[in-house]
Motif scaffolding. Sequence first.
Motif, short mmCIF file in Angstrom:
data_model
loop_
_atom_site.label_atom_id
_atom_site.label_comp_id
_atom_site.label_asym_id
_atom_site.label_seq_id
_atom_site.Cartn_x
_atom_site.Cartn_y
_atom_site.Cartn_z
N PHE A 149 20.84 0.91 2.77
CA PHE A 149 20.82 -0.46 2.83
C PHE A 149 21.00 -1.06 1.44
O PHE A 149 20.42 -0.94 0.57
N THR A 150 21.92 -1.94 1.60
CA THR A 150 22.01 -2.90 0.40
C THR A 150 22.06 -4.46 0.42
O THR A 150 22.57 -4.57 1.71
N GLY A 151 21.70 -5.34 -0.38
CA GLY A 151 21.83 -6.66 -0.19
C GLY A 151 20.44 -7.24 -0.50
O GLY A 151 19.32 -6.60 -0.59
N THR A 152 20.39 -8.47 -0.46
CA THR A 152 19.12 -9.04 -0.77
C THR A 152 18.38 -9.33 0.69
O THR A 152 19.03 -9.64 1.87
N GLU B 94 0.54 10.05 -4.36
CA GLU B 94 -0.31 10.60 -3.27
C GLU B 94 0.82 10.94 -2.12
O GLU B 94 0.68 11.80 -1.45
N ILE B 95 1.92 10.30 -1.96
CA ILE B 95 3.01 10.22 -0.95
C ILE B 95 4.24 10.69 -1.99
O ILE B 95 4.64 10.15 -2.78
N SER B 96 4.81 11.91 -1.64
CA SER B 96 6.09 12.31 -2.24
C SER B 96 7.14 11.76 -1.51
O SER B 96 7.33 11.74 -0.39
N VAL B 97 7.97 11.13 -2.28
CA VAL B 97 9.19 10.74 -1.77
C VAL B 97 10.16 11.64 -0.90
O VAL B 97 10.45 11.37 0.18
N ASN B 98 10.08 12.81 -1.42
CA ASN B 98 10.89 13.90 -0.64
C ASN B 98 10.32 14.30 0.47
O ASN B 98 10.96 14.59 1.39
N SER B 99 9.03 13.78 0.77
CA SER B 99 8.33 14.26 2.41
C SER B 99 8.67 13.18 3.33
O SER B 99 8.49 13.22 4.49
N ILE B 100 9.16 11.90 2.74
CA ILE B 100 9.33 10.91 3.90
C ILE B 100 10.82 11.09 4.90
O ILE B 100 11.74 11.45 4.43
N ASP C 162 0.81 -1.15 -0.04
CA ASP C 162 0.01 -0.10 -0.07
C ASP C 162 0.73 1.29 0.00
O ASP C 162 0.65 2.26 -0.77
N LEU C 163 1.86 1.14 0.73
CA LEU C 163 2.99 2.50 0.92
C LEU C 163 3.42 2.59 -0.33
O LEU C 163 3.47 3.82 -1.04
N LYS C 164 3.92 1.57 -1.20
CA LYS C 164 4.57 1.57 -2.58
C LYS C 164 3.33 2.24 -3.51
O LYS C 164 4.03 2.98 -4.32
N ASN C 165 2.11 1.69 -3.41
CA ASN C 165 1.27 2.17 -4.35
C ASN C 165 0.96 3.87 -4.24
O ASN C 165 0.69 4.31 -5.32
N ASP D 239 14.62 2.56 14.26
CA ASP D 239 14.62 3.48 13.10
C ASP D 239 15.16 2.49 12.06
O ASP D 239 16.27 1.97 12.42
N ILE D 240 14.42 2.20 10.87
CA ILE D 240 14.81 1.41 9.89
C ILE D 240 14.51 2.01 8.60
O ILE D 240 14.13 1.40 7.59
N THR D 241 14.88 3.32 8.53
CA THR D 241 14.49 4.14 7.28
C THR D 241 15.32 3.78 6.30
O THR D 241 14.77 3.48 4.87
N ASP D 242 16.74 3.25 6.23
CA ASP D 242 17.37 2.98 5.27
C ASP D 242 16.89 1.52 4.58
O ASP D 242 16.81 1.42 3.39
N TYR D 243 16.49 0.60 5.42
CA TYR D 243 15.90 -0.89 4.92
C TYR D 243 14.72 -0.36 4.06
O TYR D 243 14.58 -1.16 3.24
N VAL D 244 13.60 0.29 4.91
CA VAL D 244 12.53 0.48 4.08
C VAL D 244 12.56 1.13 2.72
O VAL D 244 12.02 0.85 1.87
N ASN D 245 13.50 2.10 2.71
CA ASN D 245 13.65 2.75 1.70
C ASN D 245 14.32 1.96 0.51
O ASN D 245 13.90 2.20 -0.78
N HIS D 246 15.08 0.95 0.86
CA HIS D 246 15.72 0.00 -0.10
C HIS D 246 14.54 -0.79 -0.59
O HIS D 246 14.36 -1.12 -1.82
N LEU D 247 13.56 -1.30 0.12
CA LEU D 247 12.38 -2.02 -0.30
C LEU D 247 11.56 -1.08 -1.14
O LEU D 247 11.13 -1.53 -2.15
N LEU D 248 11.64 0.12 -1.10
CA LEU D 248 10.96 0.94 -1.94
C LEU D 248 11.79 1.62 -3.28
O LEU D 248 11.28 2.18 -4.11
#
Length: 470
Positions: A192-195, A59-65, A50-53, A177-186
């Motif tokens: 964050f890098t890796g599988t 609807e959500i600006s990447v710059n606002s995260i 849902d977040l990615k959609n 805080d898992i900002t880097d991880y979720v941004n990687h998913l997005l």
Amino acid sequence: MSRFRSYFAKNASLIKYSEINNSQNPVTEISYGTLNKQVSRFIFSIDITDLKNRIDSGEISVNSISKHVLKLTNTIAYRPDLLGRKSYDGNTDRASSFVLELFNIDEDWDEGSGYDFVYDDNVYITNRLLSRHPVNWYYRKTNQTWSTEGAYSTGSTGSTIIGSQVFIKGDENIEIDITDYVNHLLNIGTGFTGTTFGLGIKFIDELENLETINRQAVAFHTKYTNTFYEPFVETILNDTIQDDRNYFFLDKQNELYLYSTVGGKYEDVIVSAVTIYDHHNNEILSIPESGITKVKKGIYKISFALDSDTYVDSVLFTDKWLINQNGKAKTIEQEFYLIKPENYFGFSLDNRLNFDDFYFSYSGIKSNELLKSGEKRKVRINIKKLYSQNDFFPLELEYRIYTTQSDKYQIDIIPFTKVDRTLKGYEFDIDTSWLIPQDYYLELRVNNGAEYSVKSPLRFTIVNNGLFNK
């Protein structure tokens, strides 16, 4: 500042030396200790669909995260009477003074369908109802073992610690805080890098290797809790609107906004430049595309200040926005009124507001209203001034949404957050899509320097398909 919640797609607990699957249990125990080193870990993956959609739709600006925070609720968070006591059996202590680590999982896994926690494999002999299907300590899928037992081992390939938290008493909730991880998913960050196929929570190695008389455990609500405390990742967005078009003070940084709608709905356009003209139609400032910020879908802002030594007050200036909408170039012309700085910068108490001179009411939501899950409500705050006030002074309003626990605790869902100030007045949105069906309270407060006036809360209820889930 908006908030959005992403819940777990799947979760499970892994018990060392055990093939038990207990993924459907409403509680997870993370543990260490005893001579047999009864270690257990909790693994999960996050559903960001849902977040990615919402990002893909604009609807959500990447710059606002601003950030993404992992949150799990401790099972004794609101039970101080249980601190320092034994757990449900005499051989388990409630852990205190410890550190939990958050680790990456680099192999795919199936959730399973088991329920029970058992720390002794010999129980299988007498209880055939227990599930020995994956996922468990040894197997991630049927006939597919983990490369590293328990999904993690320090120093092994793919084993990465991405966060940790210190616990003093043992009743604290998890907030990492898992900002880097979720941004990687997005696919919007490189921190964050890796599988990855999810995350896991464990005690630090020093504790997992520790021998104790009793097992030491801390418990949290899981995806399958039958309570309000379902775990989630909270995304915090810097998208508050503070439009100064009606409150443009000289000598102060001000924000002006452009609102783009099609058929009454916000739609994105390309904004390439904004030019500011004075009351004699002389160009005084040009703002390039790099100085224009998309706040949220269809809403853009610029920020600048004008010096009172150069410009007079009580005149109308013009801001012209050069946009491209569906391939057509357009110029949108708006106006703003300059206000003398003395109305904003004061050196006495004369500019302070008297809270009792204002009456506030809501439109867009009613007291004790039932809101169907998935609705999005625009709530406007209607303000009546009982006596003459300074019309050039904007109000700083904040709202919060909270729920209660046993009429003793107030639990913030949205902590006090600035209300949007737009051309239409003061407003904010309530997005019920991520609110769990139950009772909530909406509270408003007015900020006047270091003082706050809190207004009586309004109660509303989220229902799911017309039903209220207690």
